[in-house]
Design an enzyme around this catalytic site. Structure first.
Site, PDB file in Angstrom:
ATOM      1  N   GLY A 128      33.170  32.384 -48.406  1.00 43.11           N
ATOM      2  CA  GLY A 128      32.126  33.662 -48.246  1.00 43.11           C
ATOM      3  C   GLY A 128      32.534  34.776 -47.110  1.00 43.11           C
ATOM      4  O   GLY A 128      33.765  34.542 -46.552  1.00 43.11           O
ATOM      5  N   LEU A 129      31.601  35.536 -46.583  1.00 46.32           N
ATOM      6  CA  LEU A 129      32.003  36.325 -45.583  1.00 46.32           C
ATOM      7  C   LEU A 129      32.520  35.757 -44.395  1.00 46.32           C
ATOM      8  O   LEU A 129      33.769  36.046 -43.794  1.00 46.32           O
ATOM      9  CB  LEU A 129      30.955  37.144 -45.177  1.00 46.32           C
ATOM     10  CG  LEU A 129      30.545  38.342 -46.147  1.00 46.32           C
ATOM     11  CD1 LEU A 129      29.351  39.038 -45.804  1.00 46.32           C
ATOM     12  CD2 LEU A 129      31.594  39.247 -46.524  1.00 46.32           C
ATOM     13  N   GLY A 154      34.138  32.311 -44.224  1.00 40.86           N
ATOM     14  CA  GLY A 154      35.333  31.603 -44.775  1.00 40.86           C
ATOM     15  C   GLY A 154      36.391  32.682 -44.921  1.00 40.86           C
ATOM     16  O   GLY A 154      37.322  32.290 -44.716  1.00 40.86           O
ATOM     17  N   HIS A 178      11.757  34.935 -47.422  1.00 36.92           N
ATOM     18  CA  HIS A 178      11.760  36.467 -47.602  1.00 36.92           C
ATOM     19  C   HIS A 178      10.596  37.079 -48.167  1.00 36.92           C
ATOM     20  O   HIS A 178      10.303  36.505 -49.334  1.00 36.92           O
ATOM     21  CB  HIS A 178      13.079  36.711 -48.456  1.00 36.92           C
ATOM     22  CG  HIS A 178      13.424  38.323 -48.186  1.00 36.92           C
ATOM     23  ND1 HIS A 178      12.612  39.280 -48.729  1.00 36.92           N
ATOM     24  CD2 HIS A 178      14.448  38.762 -47.765  1.00 36.92           C
ATOM     25  CE1 HIS A 178      13.442  40.292 -48.517  1.00 36.92           C
ATOM     26  NE2 HIS A 178      14.438  40.496 -47.843  1.00 36.92           N
ATOM     27  N   ARG A 205      10.124  39.829 -41.454  1.00 35.72           N
ATOM     28  CA  ARG A 205      10.076  39.018 -42.607  1.00 35.72           C
ATOM     29  C   ARG A 205       9.126  37.959 -42.416  1.00 35.72           C
ATOM     30  O   ARG A 205       8.204  37.656 -43.418  1.00 35.72           O
ATOM     31  CB  ARG A 205      11.495  38.397 -42.929  1.00 35.72           C
ATOM     32  CG  ARG A 205      12.332  39.481 -43.390  1.00 35.72           C
ATOM     33  CD  ARG A 205      13.597  38.725 -43.462  1.00 35.72           C
ATOM     34  NE  ARG A 205      14.515  39.992 -44.192  1.00 35.72           N
ATOM     35  CZ  ARG A 205      16.050  39.912 -44.202  1.00 35.72           C
ATOM     36  NH1 ARG A 205      16.605  38.838 -44.055  1.00 35.72           N
ATOM     37  NH2 ARG A 205      16.515  40.924 -44.832  1.00 35.72           N
ATOM     38  N   GLU A 224      26.444  31.237 -42.163  1.00 38.71           N
ATOM     39  CA  GLU A 224      25.100  30.809 -42.186  1.00 38.71           C
ATOM     40  C   GLU A 224      25.222  29.132 -41.766  1.00 38.71           C
ATOM     41  O   GLU A 224      24.148  28.741 -41.656  1.00 38.71           O
ATOM     42  CB  GLU A 224      24.520  31.016 -43.694  1.00 38.71           C
ATOM     43  CG  GLU A 224      23.211  30.841 -43.644  1.00 38.71           C
ATOM     44  CD  GLU A 224      22.523  31.036 -45.002  1.00 38.71           C
ATOM     45  OE1 GLU A 224      23.164  32.016 -45.630  1.00 38.71           O
ATOM     46  OE2 GLU A 224      21.441  30.813 -45.353  1.00 38.71           O
ATOM     47  N   LEU A 282      25.467  39.134 -42.497  1.00 36.73           N
ATOM     48  CA  LEU A 282      26.591  39.589 -42.889  1.00 36.73           C
ATOM     49  C   LEU A 282      27.504  40.154 -41.654  1.00 36.73           C
ATOM     50  O   LEU A 282      28.583  39.960 -41.571  1.00 36.73           O
ATOM     51  CB  LEU A 282      26.602  40.998 -43.848  1.00 36.73           C
ATOM     52  CG  LEU A 282      25.839  40.857 -45.172  1.00 36.73           C
ATOM     53  CD1 LEU A 282      25.800  42.042 -45.743  1.00 36.73           C
ATOM     54  CD2 LEU A 282      26.331  39.655 -45.846  1.00 36.73           C
TER      55      LEU A 282
HETATM   56  C1  LIG Z   1      19.907  37.610 -52.461  1.00 40.33           C
HETATM   57  C2  LIG Z   1      20.365  37.876 -50.857  1.00 40.33           C
HETATM   58  C3  LIG Z   1      20.520  39.023 -50.595  1.00 40.33           C
HETATM   59  C4  LIG Z   1      20.969  39.329 -48.922  1.00 40.33           C
HETATM   60  N1  LIG Z   1      21.191  40.231 -48.372  1.00 40.33           N
HETATM   61  C5  LIG Z   1      21.685  40.414 -47.297  1.00 40.33           C
HETATM   62  C6  LIG Z   1      21.667  41.512 -46.642  1.00 40.33           C
HETATM   63  O1  LIG Z   1      21.521  42.671 -47.202  1.00 40.33           O
HETATM   64  N2  LIG Z   1      22.398  41.610 -45.305  1.00 40.33           N
HETATM   65  C7  LIG Z   1      22.553  40.482 -44.562  1.00 40.33           C
HETATM   66  O2  LIG Z   1      23.066  40.688 -43.641  1.00 40.33           O
HETATM   67  N3  LIG Z   1      22.454  39.166 -45.041  1.00 40.33           N
HETATM   68  C8  LIG Z   1      22.017  39.203 -46.442  1.00 40.33           C
HETATM   69  N4  LIG Z   1      21.924  37.847 -47.047  1.00 40.33           N
HETATM   70  C9  LIG Z   1      22.425  36.577 -46.444  1.00 40.33           C
HETATM   71  C10 LIG Z   1      23.815  36.477 -46.522  1.00 40.33           C
HETATM   72  O3  LIG Z   1      24.087  36.866 -47.709  1.00 40.33           O
HETATM   73  C11 LIG Z   1      24.411  35.312 -46.249  1.00 40.33           C
HETATM   74  O4  LIG Z   1      23.720  34.858 -45.175  1.00 40.33           O
HETATM   75  C12 LIG Z   1      25.809  35.117 -45.937  1.00 40.33           C
HETATM   76  O5  LIG Z   1      26.504  35.901 -46.926  1.00 40.33           O
HETATM   77  C13 LIG Z   1      26.441  33.772 -45.831  1.00 40.33           C
HETATM   78  O6  LIG Z   1      27.806  33.821 -45.692  1.00 40.33           O
HETATM   79  P1  LIG Z   1      28.739  32.717 -45.665  1.00 40.33           P
HETATM   80  O7  LIG Z   1      30.185  33.086 -45.455  1.00 40.33           O
HETATM   81  O8  LIG Z   1      28.034  32.114 -44.250  1.00 40.33           O
HETATM   82  O9  LIG Z   1      28.564  31.591 -46.798  1.00 40.33           O
HETATM   83  P2  LIG Z   1      28.617  31.633 -48.416  1.00 40.33           P
HETATM   84  O10 LIG Z   1      28.802  33.175 -48.909  1.00 40.33           O
HETATM   85  O11 LIG Z   1      27.341  31.307 -48.844  1.00 40.33           O
HETATM   86  O12 LIG Z   1      29.671  30.927 -48.823  1.00 40.33           O
HETATM   87  C14 LIG Z   1      29.944  29.804 -48.761  1.00 40.33           C
HETATM   88  C15 LIG Z   1      31.094  29.147 -49.147  1.00 40.33           C
HETATM   89  O13 LIG Z   1      31.142  27.854 -49.273  1.00 40.33           O
HETATM   90  C16 LIG Z   1      31.726  27.242 -50.270  1.00 40.33           C
HETATM   91  N5  LIG Z   1      31.424  25.800 -50.232  1.00 40.33           N
HETATM   92  C17 LIG Z   1      29.837  25.328 -50.098  1.00 40.33           C
HETATM   93  N6  LIG Z   1      29.832  23.990 -49.922  1.00 40.33           N
HETATM   94  C18 LIG Z   1      31.165  23.591 -50.516  1.00 40.33           C
HETATM   95  C19 LIG Z   1      31.768  22.304 -50.192  1.00 40.33           C
HETATM   96  N7  LIG Z   1      30.922  21.200 -50.301  1.00 40.33           N
HETATM   97  N8  LIG Z   1      33.065  22.337 -50.851  1.00 40.33           N
HETATM   98  C20 LIG Z   1      33.827  23.520 -50.873  1.00 40.33           C
HETATM   99  N9  LIG Z   1      33.243  24.815 -50.570  1.00 40.33           N
HETATM  100  C21 LIG Z   1      32.129  24.940 -50.508  1.00 40.33           C
HETATM  101  C22 LIG Z   1      31.329  28.033 -51.465  1.00 40.33           C
HETATM  102  O14 LIG Z   1      31.865  27.757 -52.384  1.00 40.33           O
HETATM  103  C23 LIG Z   1      31.394  29.350 -50.941  1.00 40.33           C
HETATM  104  O15 LIG Z   1      32.711  29.986 -50.853  1.00 40.33           O
HETATM  105  C24 LIG Z   1      21.329  37.752 -48.336  1.00 40.33           C
HETATM  106  C25 LIG Z   1      21.076  36.546 -48.986  1.00 40.33           C
HETATM  107  C26 LIG Z   1      20.749  36.445 -50.302  1.00 40.33           C
HETATM  108  C27 LIG Z   1      20.672  35.163 -50.867  1.00 40.33           C
END
Ligand SMILES: Cc1cc2nc3c(=O)[nH]c(=O)nc-3n(C[C@H](O)[C@H](O)[C@H](O)COP(=O)(O)OP(=O)(O)OC[C@H]3O[C@@H](n4cnc5c(N)ncnc54)[C@H](O)[C@@H]3O)c2cc1C
Ligand code: FES
Lengths: 257, 637
Positions: free
Chosen positions: B42-43, B45, B266, B330, B425, B441
């Site tokens: 995700g963002l 990683g 939300h 929220r 997150e 983000l």
């Molecule tokens: C619908 C929606 C809209 C949103 N809008 C906004 C917004 O406008 N502004 C804002 O700031 N935030 C927003 N958020 C929140 C934000 O998108 C997330 O908090 C953020 O993108 C999380 O990023 P991350 O990199 O931590 O995790 P994620 O993007 O969830 O990535 C997780 C990664 O880990 C991998 N993974 C998970 N478990 C395992 C495992 N056991 N083994 C191997 N890989 C694994 C997955 O494959 C994925 O690649 C929104 C969230 C949602 C649900």
């Protein structure tokens, strides 16, 4: 929901295939009492729950966000990639698009470059390889100039965004008679060629990405426009024209050949 | 044990600068001798993998999906905050810092938040340089909007697809590093175990989701960026594969879990329409800029919304919060919607929905303007619900959306296990008890581009890391444990699928650990979850085989973890005898029904240590100290 839900009965014919090298076939399932408020994938969930409790293997299909943005889902439904909805992915399709008594045929993306993994799941890693071949701006983290240092006219930013909206689902490939990934490639090439940040590498990018597309076993573009018609993000084939221009430019720079 | 967040001393503004200077550096030529595992693309990683590789480390990156580009970050709609102050409306690093501390209801670390606000500006620059097509003004400058009730316009966006564009930016940088061989990318892999050697995180065991094989990978440090646990509620705005598994495995190995009870609900999601429902779709918060929230004044009023006259509508947010109105944070908006529905004023088939009405905005600005702003959201709503929001108000209801809680990390983003770093997150760090819109983000990219790449170097340079590979006994043991667990799941052969059991867990969590909590309900939840866990291990049905692609088996593993984690969430909520941000304990509220904090006794982070299956976890505390912001009662009146 204010619109009343109905329930419908349908006949599903779904492609079942154990694994990559094995023969697959269409299996028929009678599916009853489906609420028209369900999404297409929720309908498949219901079928799968039923298969599981009856000791059968569920239908495997890729999905994740279920809101049309991750690009994970996709199948050919009644001959159309992502089914009958216009400008939407399979997960956004709702059962109210269907009538009681309909027969619905569901098949995986078919393309040489997308080998079948199981049932409706295909291997689309070739699309990642195309991006790896040049779908980026060569910049490391740190040291970027101020975001407003280079103004970008609004209409250029909008056009770049139109192209950047691609979700990499592969529907364009599935719909193309040549299984070409031209729309996919052109969307990335266009986005970056339009923006000042992507310009320095634009020509080289077009060349390396197209070369990779060929190497991955995708076909060529013969202007069938099927890709544009099924694209859930309605990416325009004018991007392909832009790609061709970049490609021609690249031809002038022998060092990229 | 009292936990130390290791926030550097000195003035707030100088902490990060000072820390970066004090961190030991890894010699540039030596970086290529170190291997780092990053789980998640995700963002957080994706940006971390690319940046570590750019610095010269060898990176091995893993994700569940078939491509790193599909991580759940892709779904973020609204935007990303940064304190650029381009609109000249008075924003600053300090204001973003202050808003975040206050928005989080004073339950996060000052030092971390200030750093986040500082690097927010670099993030925008970085993303623009990558070719992220942010919205622009006519003059070509970056456009900003006010989001989620902020009093300044500091949110950058790319239509309603900001997360997609930022993630594709990180993915492009990642792809470039994959192409040059600095990142080895493993897709369709699910982390099943963390491997410790001499107490340090040295590797992982993953399951190859295509053929079911277990694979082991060794490294000098492990980074988890595996996202949030919002799916513990079953129905949520999260993607289907979002899970707590990787974090929970680390928790079982000794990483403390912090503030699991802080979960964001939300306010603006499309309500549930049937038992078959598999997810709840978010309608961007930006809609509250123009939409007016209301319910009928009469209980159970079944008239069509347009037939209910003005005088019989209750615009409860505008009335209760005259200065913020529909733009309250929220948690406040969600709680009020629930309150109205619980009292019998809800609308729609289930009575669990409120109206979000654009009629006034359309009258004022014209349909074209509204269409330009929200066209794709309106289309999305119409497609899902079958209603046309230009004609009739939207119906919305709160849904589980974001996890503020997560694995505990110090200022270096390192967990209580040396060498295990947590980003995005998945960690607990910056949002306190409530996250502001457009700040997730920002945090994910801050962690990945600009914080971890420095702090991990400090760890590597200052630690002895004996060479080892996956022949080490610790990997064999870990793989054997995972194998036994898979076999156990396959062998129950009961009659309830993982989805079915997950749905039941979700109902328990939503009813007793959702927007309004009380001790009786939380205790009941603990009992119900335990019973459901027994049911799971006796009656689970996993069809198919463990030798090929089997989504049912993947889900079963994730639900097993949620069933343990759900209890931890309830235990944490029980222990926090106050209300703060998203955690609303009904026993602690002001006369006006607002969350009532108890700073005397609860101005701390709660971190839990695993003590074995079925045993009470051990509580640890990290006191929170506020030197720069005065603790006040939040008020949005
Ligand atoms: C619908 C929606 C809209 C949103 N809008 C906004 C917004 O406008 N502004 C804002 O700031 N935030 C927003 N958020 C929140 C934000 O998108 C997330 O908090 C953020 O993108 C999380 O990023 P991350 O990199 O931590 O995790 P994620 O993007 O969830 O990535 C997780 C990664 O880990 C991998 N993974 C998970 N478990 C395992 C495992 N056991 N083994 C191997 N890989 C694994 C997955 O494959 C994925 O690649 C929104 C969230 C949602 C649900
Ligand atoms: S599941 Fe994400 S686009 Fe369909």
């Amino acid at each position: 929901m204010t619109q009343d839900a109905k329930t419908i009965n349908i006949t599903l014919k779904v492609w079942r295939q154990k694994g990559p090298g094995v023969k697959g076939k269409l299996e028929t399932y009678q599916v009853n009492n489906i609420s028209t408020h369900m999404s297409f994938l929720e309908m498949l969930d219901v079928v799968n729950e039923d298969l599981a409790v009856n000791g059968k293997e569920p239908i495997e299909f890729d999905n994740d966000c279920r809101e049309g943005i991750c690009g994970m889902c996709g199948a050919v439904v009644n001959g159309a990639a992502h089914g009958p909805g216009k400008g939407m992915t399979l997960c956004q399709l709702h059962m109210r698009k269907f009538q009681n008594g309909d027969t619905i045929v569901v098949e995986p993306w078919r393309a040489r470059a997308f080998p079948i993994v199981k049932d409706l799941i295909v291997d689309r890693s070739a699309l990642d390889r195309i991006i790896q071949a040049g779908g980026y701006v060569s910049i490391n983290a740190g040291g970027a100039p101020d975001g407003n240092a280079v103004p970008i006219p609004q209409e250029i930013a909008e056009k770049a965004m139109d192209a950047a909206a691609c979700i990499g689902c592969g529907a364009c490939v599935a719909a193309c008679p040549n299984a070409s990934a031209m729309l996919f490639v052109s969307a990335k090439v266009s986005q970056l060629a339009l923006l000042p940040q992507g310009k320095p590498e634009a020509a080289k990018r077009a060349l390396t990405m197209l070369r990779q597309m060929d190497d991955c076993g995708f076909g060529n573009c013969s202007n069938e426009r099927e890709c544009e018609a099924v694209c859930p993000k309605e990416i325009s084939i004018t991007n392909i024209a832009r790609l061709n221009r970049e490609y021609l430019k690249a031809g002038f720079f022998s060092e990229f050949k | 044990m009292q936990l130390d967040g290791k926030v550097p001393g000195g003035p707030l503004e100088a902490k990060w600068d000072r820390h970066r200077f004090e961190l030991k550096l890894v010699n540039p030529a030596n970086k290529r001798k170190f291997n780092i595992i990053v789980v998640g693309t995700g963002l957080a990683g994706g940006s971390a993998s690319a940046t570590l590789a750019e610095l010269g480390y060898n990176v091995q990156t893993f994700c569940i999906q078939d491509s790193p580009r599909r991580a759940h970050s892709i779904a973020a709609q609204g935007g990303i905050n940064a304190s650029k102050n381009y609109p000249n409306d008075g924003d600053s690093i300090r204001r973003l810092f202050y808003d975040t501390v206050k928005g989080g209801d004073f339950r996060a670390r000052e030092g971390n938040i200030y750093r986040l606000a500082q690097v927010s500006e670099n993030i925008i620059d970085q993303c623009v340089a990558q070719g992220v097509p942010f919205a622009r003004e006519y003059g070509g400058q970056l456009a900003n909007r006010s989001f989620g009730g902020a009093q300044v316009s500091r949110t950058f966006y790319a239509r309603g697809q900001t997360g997609q564009q930022l993630l594709l930016g990180a993915y492009s940088s990642l792809s470039r590093q994959i192409a040059v061989g600095k990142v080895k990318m493993y897709t369709r892999r699910e982390m099943q175990e963390l491997v410790l050697v001499n107490g340090q995180a040295r590797g992982i065991v993953v399951r190859n989701l295509i053929n079911g094989e277990l694979e082991s990978y060794a490294a000098d440090a492990v980074v988890l960026a595996t996202g949030g646990y919002g799916n513990v509620f079953y129905l949520s705005t999260n993607a289907a594969s979002c899970n707590v598994g990787a974090a929970f495995k680390a928790y079982r190995k000794g990483a403390f879990f912090a503030n699991p009870c802080y979960t964001q609900i939300h306010p603006t999601c499309i309500p549930q329409s049937g038992h078959f429902q598999s997810k709840l779709t978010l309608m961007s918060e930006s809609l509250r800029n123009d939409g007016r929230v209301w319910v009928p004044k009469n209980k159970g009023d079944k008239r069509k919304p347009n037939e209910i006259p003005e005088s019989e509508r209750n615009y409860y947010l505008e009335i209760k919060y005259p200065s913020f109105g529909n733009l309250v944070p929220r948690d406040v908006a969600s709680r009020n919607a629930k309150e109205q529905c619980d009292a019998g004023y809800g609308v729609g088939e289930t009575g669990y929905a409120v109206y979000l009405d654009f009629a006034d905005a359309i009258r004022r600005d014209g349909k074209d303007v509204i269409q330009k702003k929200y066209g794709n959201l309106f289309d999305m709503y119409a497609n899902i619900s079958g209603d046309d929001p230009y004609q009739t108000p939207m119906m919305i209801y709160p849904a589980s959306h974001y996890a503020m809680g997560g694995l505990w990390v110090d200022y270096n983003l390192m967990s209580t296990i040396p060498g295990l770093f947590i980003l995005g997150e998945a960690n607990f760090s910056d949002h306190g008890a409530n996250r502001l819109g457009a700040s997730a983000l920002m945090q994910g990219l801050a962690d990945g581009y600009f914080i971890l790449p420095y702090t991990i170097g400090g760890y590597i340079a200052g630690t002895s890391l004996p060479r080892l590979n996956t022949d080490h006994a610790a990997f064999k043991e870990a793989a054997a444990d995972v194998k036994a667990n898979v076999e156990r799941l396959m062998s129950i052969k009961g009659n309830r699928t993982a989805d079915d059991l997950h749905r039941e867990l979700g109902e328990i969590m939503w009813n007793y650990c959702g927007m309004g909590r009380n001790e009786e309900g939380l205790s009941k939840a603990v009992t119900l979850i335990r019973n459901l866990r027994d049911e799971f291990w006796q009656n689970l049905l996993v069809p198919g085989s463990d030798q090929d692609y089997n989504l049912s088996l993947q889900k079963a593993g994730r639900v097993a973890d949620f069933l343990e984690f759900g209890e931890l969430l309830a235990v944490d909520a029980l222990a926090r005898k106050e209300s703060c941000g998203s955690h609303f304990n009904e026993a602690y509220q002001t006369e006006e029904g607002e969350a009532l904090r108890d700073d005397e006794n609860f101005c701390h982070v709660s971190a839990w240590e695993y003590k074995g299956f079925g045993n009470e976890p051990e509580f640890h505390k990290e006191p929170l100290v506020f030197e720069n912001v005065k603790l006040t009662q939040r008020s949005y009146k």
